[in-house]
Design a protein around this motif. Structure first.
Motif, PDB file in Angstrom:
ATOM      1  N   GLN A  13       6.216  60.163  50.986  1.00  0.00           N
ATOM      2  CA  GLN A  13       4.975  60.339  51.716  1.00  0.00           C
ATOM      3  C   GLN A  13       3.801  60.477  50.760  1.00  0.00           C
ATOM      4  O   GLN A  13       3.903  61.123  49.708  1.00  0.00           O
ATOM      5  CB  GLN A  13       5.057  61.601  52.588  1.00  0.00           C
ATOM      6  CG  GLN A  13       6.164  61.564  53.639  1.00  0.00           C
ATOM      7  CD  GLN A  13       5.921  60.518  54.703  1.00  0.00           C
ATOM      8  OE1 GLN A  13       4.823  60.418  55.239  1.00  0.00           O
ATOM      9  NE2 GLN A  13       6.941  59.729  55.010  1.00  0.00           N
ATOM     10  N   GLY A  14       2.662  59.865  51.117  1.00  0.00           N
ATOM     11  CA  GLY A  14       1.412  60.078  50.400  1.00  0.00           C
ATOM     12  C   GLY A  14       1.365  59.463  49.020  1.00  0.00           C
ATOM     13  O   GLY A  14       2.224  58.674  48.620  1.00  0.00           O
ATOM     14  N   TRP A  15       0.333  59.852  48.288  1.00  0.00           N
ATOM     15  CA  TRP A  15       0.090  59.250  46.986  1.00  0.00           C
ATOM     16  C   TRP A  15       1.155  59.620  45.969  1.00  0.00           C
ATOM     17  O   TRP A  15       1.443  58.861  45.049  1.00  0.00           O
ATOM     18  CB  TRP A  15      -1.288  59.677  46.474  1.00  0.00           C
ATOM     19  CG  TRP A  15      -1.419  61.150  46.199  1.00  0.00           C
ATOM     20  CD1 TRP A  15      -1.848  62.117  47.051  1.00  0.00           C
ATOM     21  CD2 TRP A  15      -1.119  61.812  44.962  1.00  0.00           C
ATOM     22  NE1 TRP A  15      -1.827  63.349  46.442  1.00  0.00           N
ATOM     23  CE2 TRP A  15      -1.394  63.197  45.163  1.00  0.00           C
ATOM     24  CE3 TRP A  15      -0.655  61.393  43.719  1.00  0.00           C
ATOM     25  CZ2 TRP A  15      -1.201  64.147  44.160  1.00  0.00           C
ATOM     26  CZ3 TRP A  15      -0.461  62.344  42.725  1.00  0.00           C
ATOM     27  CH2 TRP A  15      -0.744  63.700  42.954  1.00  0.00           C
ATOM     28  N   ARG A  16       1.790  60.789  46.133  1.00  0.00           N
ATOM     29  CA  ARG A  16       2.821  61.184  45.178  1.00  0.00           C
ATOM     30  C   ARG A  16       4.016  60.240  45.239  1.00  0.00           C
ATOM     31  O   ARG A  16       4.579  59.859  44.206  1.00  0.00           O
ATOM     32  CB  ARG A  16       3.278  62.615  45.457  1.00  0.00           C
ATOM     33  CG  ARG A  16       2.230  63.664  45.143  1.00  0.00           C
ATOM     34  CD  ARG A  16       2.797  65.055  45.242  1.00  0.00           C
ATOM     35  NE  ARG A  16       1.810  66.062  44.911  1.00  0.00           N
ATOM     36  CZ  ARG A  16       2.061  67.363  44.832  1.00  0.00           C
ATOM     37  NH1 ARG A  16       3.289  67.801  45.063  1.00  0.00           N
ATOM     38  NH2 ARG A  16       1.112  68.218  44.522  1.00  0.00           N
ATOM     39  N   GLY A  17       4.416  59.883  46.447  1.00  0.00           N
ATOM     40  CA  GLY A  17       5.533  58.965  46.584  1.00  0.00           C
ATOM     41  C   GLY A  17       5.229  57.608  45.994  1.00  0.00           C
ATOM     42  O   GLY A  17       6.045  57.028  45.263  1.00  0.00           O
ATOM     43  N   VAL A  18       4.045  57.080  46.293  1.00  0.00           N
ATOM     44  CA  VAL A  18       3.650  55.771  45.763  1.00  0.00           C
ATOM     45  C   VAL A  18       3.538  55.819  44.246  1.00  0.00           C
ATOM     46  O   VAL A  18       4.021  54.921  43.530  1.00  0.00           O
ATOM     47  CB  VAL A  18       2.314  55.327  46.386  1.00  0.00           C
ATOM     48  CG1 VAL A  18       1.835  54.032  45.748  1.00  0.00           C
ATOM     49  CG2 VAL A  18       2.462  55.165  47.900  1.00  0.00           C
ATOM     50  N   LEU A  19       2.904  56.871  43.724  1.00  0.00           N
ATOM     51  CA  LEU A  19       2.768  57.017  42.276  1.00  0.00           C
ATOM     52  C   LEU A  19       4.131  57.148  41.610  1.00  0.00           C
ATOM     53  O   LEU A  19       4.372  56.578  40.536  1.00  0.00           O
ATOM     54  CB  LEU A  19       1.901  58.241  41.950  1.00  0.00           C
ATOM     55  CG  LEU A  19       1.701  58.560  40.463  1.00  0.00           C
ATOM     56  CD1 LEU A  19       1.015  57.397  39.763  1.00  0.00           C
ATOM     57  CD2 LEU A  19       0.898  59.852  40.299  1.00  0.00           C
ATOM     58  N   GLY A  20       5.034  57.898  42.249  1.00  0.00           N
ATOM     59  CA  GLY A  20       6.365  58.074  41.686  1.00  0.00           C
ATOM     60  C   GLY A  20       7.115  56.754  41.559  1.00  0.00           C
ATOM     61  O   GLY A  20       7.710  56.455  40.514  1.00  0.00           O
ATOM     62  N   ILE A  21       7.094  55.965  42.615  1.00  0.00           N
ATOM     63  CA  ILE A  21       7.767  54.669  42.575  1.00  0.00           C
ATOM     64  C   ILE A  21       7.135  53.769  41.515  1.00  0.00           C
ATOM     65  O   ILE A  21       7.833  53.092  40.747  1.00  0.00           O
ATOM     66  CB  ILE A  21       7.723  54.004  43.959  1.00  0.00           C
ATOM     67  CG1 ILE A  21       8.584  54.799  44.947  1.00  0.00           C
ATOM     68  CG2 ILE A  21       8.201  52.564  43.884  1.00  0.00           C
ATOM     69  CD1 ILE A  21       8.486  54.314  46.376  1.00  0.00           C
ATOM     70  N   ALA A  22       5.808  53.767  41.444  1.00  0.00           N
ATOM     71  CA  ALA A  22       5.120  52.935  40.460  1.00  0.00           C
ATOM     72  C   ALA A  22       5.473  53.364  39.032  1.00  0.00           C
ATOM     73  O   ALA A  22       5.750  52.521  38.166  1.00  0.00           O
ATOM     74  CB  ALA A  22       3.609  53.008  40.684  1.00  0.00           C
ATOM     75  N   LEU A  23       5.474  54.671  38.774  1.00  0.00           N
ATOM     76  CA  LEU A  23       5.815  55.164  37.445  1.00  0.00           C
ATOM     77  C   LEU A  23       7.248  54.784  37.061  1.00  0.00           C
ATOM     78  O   LEU A  23       7.516  54.353  35.942  1.00  0.00           O
ATOM     79  CB  LEU A  23       5.666  56.688  37.395  1.00  0.00           C
ATOM     80  CG  LEU A  23       4.304  57.255  37.006  1.00  0.00           C
ATOM     81  CD1 LEU A  23       4.328  58.765  37.102  1.00  0.00           C
ATOM     82  CD2 LEU A  23       3.923  56.816  35.601  1.00  0.00           C
ATOM     83  N   GLY A  24       8.158  54.963  38.007  1.00  0.00           N
ATOM     84  CA  GLY A  24       9.546  54.626  37.732  1.00  0.00           C
ATOM     85  C   GLY A  24       9.731  53.157  37.422  1.00  0.00           C
ATOM     86  O   GLY A  24      10.472  52.790  36.494  1.00  0.00           O
ATOM     87  N   LEU A  25       9.056  52.309  38.159  1.00  0.00           N
ATOM     88  CA  LEU A  25       9.155  50.870  37.908  1.00  0.00           C
ATOM     89  C   LEU A  25       8.555  50.503  36.554  1.00  0.00           C
ATOM     90  O   LEU A  25       9.073  49.634  35.846  1.00  0.00           O
ATOM     91  CB  LEU A  25       8.469  50.093  39.027  1.00  0.00           C
ATOM     92  CG  LEU A  25       9.138  50.200  40.407  1.00  0.00           C
ATOM     93  CD1 LEU A  25       8.328  49.448  41.453  1.00  0.00           C
ATOM     94  CD2 LEU A  25      10.565  49.676  40.361  1.00  0.00           C
ATOM     95  N   VAL A  26       7.464  51.178  36.172  1.00  0.00           N
ATOM     96  CA  VAL A  26       6.885  50.948  34.850  1.00  0.00           C
ATOM     97  C   VAL A  26       7.887  51.326  33.763  1.00  0.00           C
ATOM     98  O   VAL A  26       8.043  50.609  32.756  1.00  0.00           O
ATOM     99  CB  VAL A  26       5.576  51.750  34.688  1.00  0.00           C
ATOM    100  CG1 VAL A  26       5.133  51.766  33.222  1.00  0.00           C
ATOM    101  CG2 VAL A  26       4.479  51.162  35.554  1.00  0.00           C
ATOM    102  N   GLY A  27       8.587  52.443  33.966  1.00  0.00           N
ATOM    103  CA  GLY A  27       9.604  52.851  33.003  1.00  0.00           C
ATOM    104  C   GLY A  27      10.707  51.816  32.861  1.00  0.00           C
ATOM    105  O   GLY A  27      11.150  51.504  31.743  1.00  0.00           O
ATOM    106  N   LEU A  28      11.146  51.246  33.962  1.00  0.00           N
ATOM    107  CA  LEU A  28      12.181  50.219  33.917  1.00  0.00           C
ATOM    108  C   LEU A  28      11.681  48.959  33.208  1.00  0.00           C
ATOM    109  O   LEU A  28      12.410  48.335  32.429  1.00  0.00           O
ATOM    110  CB  LEU A  28      12.643  49.874  35.334  1.00  0.00           C
ATOM    111  CG  LEU A  28      13.466  50.948  36.050  1.00  0.00           C
ATOM    112  CD1 LEU A  28      13.728  50.534  37.493  1.00  0.00           C
ATOM    113  CD2 LEU A  28      14.785  51.186  35.327  1.00  0.00           C
ATOM    114  N   VAL A  29      10.436  48.589  33.477  1.00  0.00           N
ATOM    115  CA  VAL A  29       9.853  47.413  32.815  1.00  0.00           C
ATOM    116  C   VAL A  29       9.796  47.634  31.305  1.00  0.00           C
ATOM    117  O   VAL A  29      10.104  46.725  30.510  1.00  0.00           O
ATOM    118  CB  VAL A  29       8.453  47.116  33.384  1.00  0.00           C
ATOM    119  CG1 VAL A  29       7.752  46.063  32.531  1.00  0.00           C
ATOM    120  CG2 VAL A  29       8.561  46.636  34.822  1.00  0.00           C
ATOM    121  N   LEU A  30       9.431  48.846  30.889  1.00  0.00           N
ATOM    122  CA  LEU A  30       9.395  49.151  29.453  1.00  0.00           C
ATOM    123  C   LEU A  30      10.775  48.983  28.828  1.00  0.00           C
ATOM    124  O   LEU A  30      10.926  48.371  27.763  1.00  0.00           O
ATOM    125  CB  LEU A  30       8.895  50.579  29.237  1.00  0.00           C
ATOM    126  CG  LEU A  30       7.391  50.822  29.385  1.00  0.00           C
ATOM    127  CD1 LEU A  30       7.101  52.315  29.308  1.00  0.00           C
ATOM    128  CD2 LEU A  30       6.625  50.083  28.294  1.00  0.00           C
TER     129      LEU A  30
END
Length: 325
Positions: free
Chosen positions: A119-136
């Motif tokens: 829910q909310g910006w935390r959930g979206v930010l969390g998914i985005a951060l995690g995907l950035v980590g995987l891309v790295l």
């Protein structure tokens, strides 16, 4: 929490993190299928008597095909993928990639379990951060060759399997006792791998170190971790107990560095931070809900065996202990 509870929480995180180190050690002498077979068989020997004593296996017998389908997706296949993948990538990196499982849970929940989606910006930010980590990780640490990339894909697919299996348990076995599901998973996986495992038995007995690592992997880091996790759930609540899962990838990296002399890159550290932070943010709503229910949950109900984030009573879909892997 008391000092003893904190100590047990860090012990649990270390035991989960040690899984990848132990797999790497056992793979030096045994093939992946035999490693997984030995692991689940030993865990089954520990968990089945406990489940039978509590009478929690019998209800699952009424739904054999559902149990088989769920176990194959959530346990058997991911364990094989993880172990095959670790032939090609460092153990610490495997631990970090599996740490992305809550991201997949959040993404799948958005489609299949709307009440559990972030829910909310935390959930979206969390998914985005995690995907950035995987891309790295995939763009830098795994660019050393096709074998490393294949290993990373296999481990990442294992994390996806853990997440999909967690969702299946939530939707199809939500009323089952978690200890019963755990024991059934180990039993079904043992039976599924019995023939190929026996066919791959080595002609010579493995070294004492390899046998010791396999026994530790199956009994301690797959079976006993569940008992300790359930104890922490009762003592401190599911949200605090979930801290062990977030800490376990760091232990995996450190153990690989100390015992296997694996190189820790800047990318590994950045990817670890992004994935762990993203997972915590993606699971924020679930953990907040767990805190509001923690008093009633301490009555002795147990969390889902596959998920440190799960509510002990409702067995929600948020995360892993999979074996963990």
């Amino acid at each position: 929490m008391s000092r003893r509870t904190w100590a047990e929480l860090f012990l649990l995180a270390a035991m989960w993190g040690a899984v990848y180190l132990l797999i790497a050690v056992v793979l030096r002498e045994l093939p992946p299928v035999l490693v997984v077979f030995g692991r689940v068989a030993l865990a089954a020997l520990l968990l089945t008597p406990l489940a039978l004593r509590r009478g929690v296996l019998q209800p699952l017998v009424r739904h054999p095909w559902v149990v088989i389908q769920v176990v194959l997706v959530q346990a058997t296949v991911p364990l094989l993928l993880l172990t095959f993948g670790q032939q090609h990538i460092p153990s610490g990196l495997a631990g970090v990639i599996v740490g992305a499982q809550p991201l997949f849970v959040a993404l799948l929940a958005a489609r299949f379990a709307h009440s559990e989606r972030p829910q909310g910006w935390r959930g979206v930010l969390g998914i985005a951060l995690g995907l950035v980590g995987l891309v790295l990780l995939f763009g830098l640490d795994l660019r050393t060759g096709s074998d490393a990339l294949l290993g990373g894909v296999l481990v990442l697919t294992a994390a996806l399997g853990y997440a999909a299996g967690a969702l299946m348990i939530h939707l199809r076995l939500g009323d089952a006792d978690p200890l019963g599901v755990a024991a059934a998973a180990m039993l079904v996986s043992t039976l599924a791998l019995l023939v190929p495992g026996l066919l791959m038995l080595p002609r010579r007995l493995p070294s004492p170190g390899t046998l010791g690592a396999l026994i530790t992997l199956g009994v301690v880091c797959t079976g006993m971790t569940l008992a300790l996790f359930y104890k922490l759930i009762a003592q401190a609540g599911p949200s605090r107990a979930a801290l062990a899962f977030y800490l376990s990838p760091a232990f995996a990296v450190v153990f690989g560095w100390i015992f296997l002399h694996e190189h820790i890159t800047v990318t590994t550290v950045l990817g670890l931070g992004a994935i762990v932070t993203g997972s915590a943010l993606a699971a924020h709503r679930a953990e907040a809900g767990d805190r509001s229910q923690s008093r009633s949950q301490r009555s002795g109900a147990m969390a889902s065996w596959f998920s440190p984030r799960a509510s002990p009573r409702r067995r929600e879909i948020r995360g892993n202990c999979a074996p963990p892997s």
